[in-house]
Structures are given as C-alpha cells and as structure tokens.
Design a protein around this motif. Structure first.
Motif, PDB file in Angstrom:
ATOM      1  N   GLU A  31       0.873  -1.181   0.000  1.00 61.34           N
ATOM      2  CA  GLU A  31       0.000   0.000   0.000  1.00 61.34           C
ATOM      3  C   GLU A  31       0.903   1.222   0.000  1.00 61.34           C
ATOM      4  OE1 GLU A  31      -3.312   0.327   2.701  1.00 61.34           O
ATOM      5  OE2 GLU A  31      -3.259  -1.820   3.077  1.00 61.34           O
ATOM      6  N   LYS A  32       0.650   2.157  -0.891  1.00 65.08           N
ATOM      7  CA  LYS A  32       1.488   3.353  -0.951  1.00 65.08           C
ATOM      8  C   LYS A  32       0.774   4.451  -1.711  1.00 65.08           C
ATOM      9  CE  LYS A  32       4.769   3.663  -3.973  1.00 65.08           C
ATOM     10  NZ  LYS A  32       5.858   3.559  -4.984  1.00 65.08           N
ATOM     11  N   ALA A 157       4.198   9.693   2.337  1.00 64.66           N
ATOM     12  CA  ALA A 157       4.249   8.370   1.698  1.00 64.66           C
ATOM     13  C   ALA A 157       2.880   7.856   1.253  1.00 64.66           C
ATOM     14  CB  ALA A 157       4.894   7.367   2.653  1.00 64.66           C
ATOM     15  N   ALA A 158       1.813   8.326   1.892  1.00 64.59           N
ATOM     16  CA  ALA A 158       0.483   7.797   1.570  1.00 64.59           C
ATOM     17  C   ALA A 158      -0.272   8.662   0.560  1.00 64.59           C
ATOM     18  CB  ALA A 158      -0.339   7.661   2.845  1.00 64.59           C
ATOM     19  N   LEU A 159       0.321   9.781   0.178  1.00 56.77           N
ATOM     20  CA  LEU A 159      -0.402  10.719  -0.701  1.00 56.77           C
ATOM     21  C   LEU A 159      -0.365  10.279  -2.166  1.00 56.77           C
ATOM     22  CD1 LEU A 159      -1.867  13.434  -1.217  1.00 56.77           C
ATOM     23  CD2 LEU A 159       0.380  14.515  -1.368  1.00 56.77           C
ATOM     24  N   HIS A 160      -1.546  10.113  -2.752  1.00 57.07           N
ATOM     25  CA  HIS A 160      -1.657   9.819  -4.175  1.00 57.07           C
ATOM     26  C   HIS A 160      -1.616  11.122  -4.973  1.00 57.07           C
ATOM     27  CE1 HIS A 160      -2.850   5.710  -3.237  1.00 57.07           C
ATOM     28  NE2 HIS A 160      -3.817   6.162  -2.444  1.00 57.07           N
ATOM     29  N   VAL A 161      -0.915  11.095  -6.079  1.00 57.99           N
ATOM     30  CA  VAL A 161      -0.829  12.276  -6.944  1.00 57.99           C
ATOM     31  C   VAL A 161      -1.119  11.859  -8.382  1.00 57.99           C
ATOM     32  CG1 VAL A 161       0.700  14.079  -7.868  1.00 57.99           C
ATOM     33  CG2 VAL A 161       0.880  13.418  -5.460  1.00 57.99           C
ATOM     34  N   VAL A 162      -1.941  12.636  -9.066  1.00 57.62           N
ATOM     35  CA  VAL A 162      -2.147  12.432 -10.499  1.00 57.62           C
ATOM     36  C   VAL A 162      -1.626  13.653 -11.239  1.00 57.62           C
ATOM     37  CG1 VAL A 162      -3.756  11.825 -12.336  1.00 57.62           C
ATOM     38  CG2 VAL A 162      -4.376  11.377  -9.978  1.00 57.62           C
ATOM     39  N   VAL A 163      -0.766  13.430 -12.199  1.00 56.41           N
ATOM     40  CA  VAL A 163      -0.262  14.502 -13.051  1.00 56.41           C
ATOM     41  C   VAL A 163      -0.821  14.266 -14.453  1.00 56.41           C
ATOM     42  CG1 VAL A 163       1.818  15.519 -14.077  1.00 56.41           C
ATOM     43  CG2 VAL A 163       1.873  14.677 -11.714  1.00 56.41           C
ATOM     44  N   THR A 164      -1.402  15.304 -15.042  1.00 58.91           N
ATOM     45  CA  THR A 164      -1.935  15.129 -16.392  1.00 58.91           C
ATOM     46  C   THR A 164      -1.230  16.050 -17.384  1.00 58.91           C
ATOM     47  OG1 THR A 164      -3.685  16.799 -16.519  1.00 58.91           O
ATOM     48  CG2 THR A 164      -4.223  14.775 -15.323  1.00 58.91           C
ATOM     49  N   LEU A 172       9.890  12.057 -15.484  1.00 57.75           N
ATOM     50  CA  LEU A 172       8.681  11.937 -14.659  1.00 57.75           C
ATOM     51  C   LEU A 172       8.083  10.536 -14.812  1.00 57.75           C
ATOM     52  CD1 LEU A 172       6.507  13.323 -12.844  1.00 57.75           C
ATOM     53  CD2 LEU A 172       5.324  13.960 -14.955  1.00 57.75           C
ATOM     54  N   LEU A 173       8.054  10.042 -16.041  1.00 63.00           N
ATOM     55  CA  LEU A 173       7.541   8.682 -16.274  1.00 63.00           C
ATOM     56  C   LEU A 173       8.401   7.668 -15.520  1.00 63.00           C
ATOM     57  CD1 LEU A 173       6.763   8.757 -20.122  1.00 63.00           C
ATOM     58  CD2 LEU A 173       5.332   9.492 -18.206  1.00 63.00           C
ATOM     59  N   ASP A 174       9.694   7.909 -15.479  1.00 61.34           N
ATOM     60  CA  ASP A 174      10.620   6.968 -14.828  1.00 61.34           C
ATOM     61  C   ASP A 174      10.295   6.803 -13.340  1.00 61.34           C
ATOM     62  OD1 ASP A 174      11.931   6.584 -17.222  1.00 61.34           O
ATOM     63  OD2 ASP A 174      13.590   7.938 -16.758  1.00 61.34           O
ATOM     64  N   VAL A 175       9.891   7.873 -12.684  1.00 64.91           N
ATOM     65  CA  VAL A 175       9.631   7.779 -11.237  1.00 64.91           C
ATOM     66  C   VAL A 175       8.158   7.495 -10.934  1.00 64.91           C
ATOM     67  CG1 VAL A 175      11.596   9.238 -10.634  1.00 64.91           C
ATOM     68  CG2 VAL A 175       9.329  10.282 -10.950  1.00 64.91           C
ATOM     69  N   ALA A 176       7.298   7.510 -11.946  1.00 62.18           N
ATOM     70  CA  ALA A 176       5.864   7.275 -11.713  1.00 62.18           C
ATOM     71  C   ALA A 176       5.596   5.810 -11.386  1.00 62.18           C
ATOM     72  CB  ALA A 176       5.067   7.678 -12.953  1.00 62.18           C
ATOM     73  N   ASP A 177       4.537   5.566 -10.598  1.00 64.84           N
ATOM     74  CA  ASP A 177       4.102   4.193 -10.337  1.00 64.84           C
ATOM     75  C   ASP A 177       3.245   3.682 -11.487  1.00 64.84           C
ATOM     76  OD1 ASP A 177       4.993   3.737  -7.475  1.00 64.84           O
ATOM     77  OD2 ASP A 177       3.897   5.624  -7.291  1.00 64.84           O
TER      78      ASP A 177
ATOM     79  N   ALA B 190       1.761  -4.279 -11.335  1.00 64.41           N
ATOM     80  CA  ALA B 190       2.921  -5.093 -11.723  1.00 64.41           C
ATOM     81  C   ALA B 190       4.032  -4.998 -10.686  1.00 64.41           C
ATOM     82  CB  ALA B 190       3.441  -4.654 -13.087  1.00 64.41           C
ATOM     83  N   ALA B 191       4.036  -3.913  -9.897  1.00 59.40           N
ATOM     84  CA  ALA B 191       5.063  -3.744  -8.865  1.00 59.40           C
ATOM     85  C   ALA B 191       4.568  -4.252  -7.513  1.00 59.40           C
ATOM     86  CB  ALA B 191       5.463  -2.269  -8.771  1.00 59.40           C
ATOM     87  N   GLY B 192       3.441  -4.984  -7.523  1.00 67.52           N
ATOM     88  CA  GLY B 192       2.959  -5.596  -6.282  1.00 67.52           C
ATOM     89  C   GLY B 192       2.079  -4.701  -5.426  1.00 67.52           C
ATOM     90  N   VAL B 193       1.687  -3.548  -5.975  1.00 60.73           N
ATOM     91  CA  VAL B 193       0.815  -2.662  -5.202  1.00 60.73           C
ATOM     92  C   VAL B 193      -0.616  -3.174  -5.305  1.00 60.73           C
ATOM     93  CG1 VAL B 193      -0.048  -0.299  -4.932  1.00 60.73           C
ATOM     94  CG2 VAL B 193       2.326  -0.688  -5.612  1.00 60.73           C
ATOM     95  N   LYS B 194      -1.306  -3.244  -4.169  1.00 63.41           N
ATOM     96  CA  LYS B 194      -2.677  -3.750  -4.165  1.00 63.41           C
ATOM     97  C   LYS B 194      -3.683  -2.664  -4.553  1.00 63.41           C
ATOM     98  CE  LYS B 194      -4.360  -4.373   0.140  1.00 63.41           C
ATOM     99  NZ  LYS B 194      -4.364  -4.744   1.595  1.00 63.41           N
ATOM    100  N   ALA B 195      -4.907  -3.091  -4.828  1.00 60.41           N
ATOM    101  CA  ALA B 195      -5.991  -2.137  -5.081  1.00 60.41           C
ATOM    102  C   ALA B 195      -6.245  -1.333  -3.812  1.00 60.41           C
ATOM    103  CB  ALA B 195      -7.252  -2.883  -5.504  1.00 60.41           C
ATOM    104  N   GLN B 196      -6.320  -0.016  -3.943  1.00 64.25           N
ATOM    105  CA  GLN B 196      -6.476   0.849  -2.774  1.00 64.25           C
ATOM    106  C   GLN B 196      -7.751   1.692  -2.879  1.00 64.25           C
ATOM    107  OE1 GLN B 196      -2.301   2.360  -1.291  1.00 64.25           O
ATOM    108  NE2 GLN B 196      -2.140   2.136  -3.494  1.00 64.25           N
ATOM    109  N   GLN B 197      -8.328   1.933  -1.696  1.00 60.57           N
ATOM    110  CA  GLN B 197      -9.562   2.716  -1.622  1.00 60.57           C
ATOM    111  C   GLN B 197      -9.344   4.135  -2.163  1.00 60.57           C
ATOM    112  OE1 GLN B 197     -11.306   4.269   2.129  1.00 60.57           O
ATOM    113  NE2 GLN B 197     -12.854   2.700   1.854  1.00 60.57           N
ATOM    114  N   GLY B 198     -10.272   4.575  -2.974  1.00 63.85           N
ATOM    115  CA  GLY B 198     -10.180   5.921  -3.536  1.00 63.85           C
ATOM    116  C   GLY B 198      -9.442   5.933  -4.868  1.00 63.85           C
ATOM    117  N   ILE B 199      -8.713   4.837  -5.152  1.00 59.66           N
ATOM    118  CA  ILE B 199      -8.020   4.744  -6.442  1.00 59.66           C
ATOM    119  C   ILE B 199      -8.720   3.701  -7.317  1.00 59.66           C
ATOM    120  CG2 ILE B 199      -5.831   4.221  -7.615  1.00 59.66           C
ATOM    121  CD1 ILE B 199      -5.714   6.809  -6.046  1.00 59.66           C
ATOM    122  N   GLU B 200      -8.717   2.464  -6.860  1.00 58.92           N
ATOM    123  CA  GLU B 200      -9.352   1.413  -7.670  1.00 58.92           C
ATOM    124  C   GLU B 200     -10.829   1.224  -7.318  1.00 58.92           C
ATOM    125  OE1 GLU B 200      -6.141   0.828  -6.676  1.00 58.92           O
ATOM    126  OE2 GLU B 200      -5.228   0.735  -8.673  1.00 58.92           O
ATOM    127  N   PHE B 201     -11.207   1.570  -6.104  1.00 58.49           N
ATOM    128  CA  PHE B 201     -12.612   1.338  -5.707  1.00 58.49           C
ATOM    129  C   PHE B 201     -13.096   2.396  -4.746  1.00 58.49           C
ATOM    130  CE2 PHE B 201      -9.827  -0.906  -2.845  1.00 58.49           C
ATOM    131  CZ  PHE B 201     -10.363  -0.716  -1.586  1.00 58.49           C
TER     132      PHE B 201
END
Lengths: 201, 201
Positions: A31-32, A157-164, A172-177, B190-201
């Motif tokens: 989870e990250k 560590a828990a903050l999700h970010v979307v860049v469009t 940027l692509l290299d470090v993206a999940d 692919a990097a082993g990250v699970k589905a997370q609330q607010g992102i996948e569901f």
C-alpha cells in the motif's frame, strides 16, 4: 459438441481464470501513495483525473486540485467538485496558453501554482492531489523539472498524486508508479466535429 | 539574446499558435451524437466515462448507464451519480466474469443488459448513454456484434454513446467517431501494489 460439453468447458476455463486472478490479487500486498501520470494526445486525461477525484471524495478523503492551465476543466465540473467541503481547488486564474502571449506572466503563474501544490502536499489530511496539465508547464520549462521531481519525491508516503498533460517528460515517467497513455486512435475533431456541451465542456 | 528579444519571440510564436488554433476551431462546424470508445489495457476507461457522465449531468442533461460487468464502477461512484435525478442506471446485477462460471447465465444477463440499452437509446431525452464494459460481452460473443452495430447506428442522431472495455472489436472502432486507447505504459499492480480505496474502488 453438445451444449453440456460447452458449458462444462466454459466452467473449467473460468475456474482456471478465477484461480489465476485470485493468486494475482493475493500477490499484491503493497500500500502506498501512487504517482500516476495521464499523458498522450487522446481524450480522457483530465476527465479520468476528475473521476478519480470524485472517487476519493466519495470515500470521504480530502482532495486537492491545482489547475496549471486555464479551462482544462469546465466550470461545471468545478462546481460539482466544490459541492464537497473536502475539496481544495486552486487555479492559475488567467492561466497560460497561446492566449496570454506573455511569457513572464506565464512563468510567474506557473511558479505560483507549483508553490501552491507544494503547500498542499504538506497537508497530512490530503488523500489525492491532482496536478492538472502540469506537463504543459514542464514542457515550456516554466518550472524546473528537477524541482518538481524532488518535490514529488518528498511528499507524504500515503499521498496519491495524479499529473496530467501531453508530452510528460521521460524523467517523470521513470519515477511514476503508473503511466497511462491516452492515445488518440481516432478523434472526432479531425472529422470537423466541433466541441459540444456535455462532452468537451 | 536579451530578455526583451525572448519575450518578443515568445509573443510572436504564441500569436501564430493562437491564429492556428482559432482557424482550427472555426473549421469545425458539425454537431452530432458521438460514438466514443475507450479501450486498451490501461487505467481510466471507465473512470473517464464516469467523468463524462458527470459533465453531462452537470449540464442538466439526462444520462443512462448500463453496466455490463459487475464491479467495474464502485458503489461509491454509483451513489455520487444517483444523487442526480437525471440519471438512469442499470446493472446486470450478478454480472458475468470468471466469478459466475456459468455461460448460459452470463449470456442471458448480457442479453438483458443489451435490451435495456436499446430501450434507453429510444428515449429522446437522453443526452449520453454509457455502455460500460460492453466490449467484454462482445469479446465473449455473448451478444452478436452485428446486432450491437445496427442498434448503435439506429440511435437518435444527437445521442452521445460511450462504450468501454478492453479489446474493442475492429468493426466497432471503424464506425466510432472517437477512439481512445488507454495504454498501460506502466502499472503499479505489476510492482505488487494492491488495489487501494479511492483509487481502484
């Protein structure tokens, strides 16, 4: 082949598929906070980010949006999002594009937007930050790429970010999940269809 | 090069770009109900359709959603959309996937969903119809492709339709106005990250 054979084969195939699927899900444990990039020349980059923002808000989490280019999201969408108290929205206001034709003003506006993004990233309550059309500001070198990369790397560590935005830089692509390229296989604009209400705005 | 030269060059470049942009916009005059397809293996196909549905609802137009596969949209999203009286939502309920493992039941469910879609297409008040994961039903041959193509072709001229799902058949792409391939350049699963609330569901 009888219908019964067909049904049995289907059942067997789907049971195998479910086993694979279950094993895959079980193998994913991390989870990250994700760094997600929506790039490419196709439709849906900002729209999918908008959908994600709503999903996160629907889960009761706080969402931040920094809009690096004017008009990428319609005021209608902004209104929908702002119905949520958990949304914090910042727009560059005048924005930059070929409309302003003033580079110094554009750079100052991009700088202000990035500083706003940095402030929001420091908010521990934030679940998702949308940096809409940040790639455009990077493409024009209005904000140094290194500064953006180190700012993103230092986020909670828990903050999700979307860049469009189109033309996301490779670093940027290299470090993206997650990187999704919205690829325009076919676009109605090319066939002379105009922007229509409810679709483009 | 002085700063003044740089600013002047920027102004000139952007003025040209604006002229090109204005000419392009002026050249687009057609208004029509679009057939849009979101396909590919990347993220954002359903999320972008969800964003479009909200945009259309935000414009006060009626939206229909037929969900051909269970769980593609979270109940959280459905709740957000159902806050609008102008939304008509139909789900196949049990859905079909590797979960049901019963082909006859899957075919019957896909058939019911398609018939529902046909009924909604006949509603002159509808502005947008989302056929979420229809491509999956087509891929498994649960609904004949020819029937879907002729149903879509016979819809009201102003009705926008979004079809989502991987592996959209070529014949559907051929008749679509807009096709966006959400291409997974990189995916956190692919990097082993699970589905997370607010992102996948």
């Amino acid at each position: 082949m009888t219908d019964e054979d067909d049904a049995a084969r289907h059942r067997e195939k789907m049971a195998k598929r479910k086993a694979v699927q279950d094993a895959e899900v079980a193998g994913k444990t991390i989870e990250k906070g994700l760094l997600m990039v929506h790039t490419g020349s196709g439709k849906g980059k900002s729209t999918a980010a908008f959908g994600l923002a709503l999903r996160m808000l629907g889960r009761g989490r706080k969402v931040g949006v920094v809009q690096f280019i004017k008009g990428a999201w319609s005021t209608g969408e902004r209104g929908l999002l702002e119905a949520y108290a958990m949304l914090e929205w910042h727009s560059m206001g005048e924005g930059f594009t070929w409309e302003t034709q003033d580079k110094a003003r554009d750079i100052a506006a991009a700088r202000r937007a990035w500083e706003q993004a940095m402030r929001m990233m420091a908010d521990p309550a934030l679940g998702l930050l949308v940096l809409d059309e940040l790639c455009i500001a990077l493409r024009y070198d209005y904000i140094p790429l290194e500064e953006v990369l180190s700012g993103l790397a230092a986020r909670p560590a828990a903050l999700h970010v979307v860049v469009t935005g189109r033309n996301a830089p490779q670093a940027l692509l290299d470090v993206a999940d997650t990187v999704t390229e919205m690829k325009a296989v076919k676009h109605h604009f090319a066939a002379g269809v105009k922007a229509q209400q409810g679709i483009e705005f």
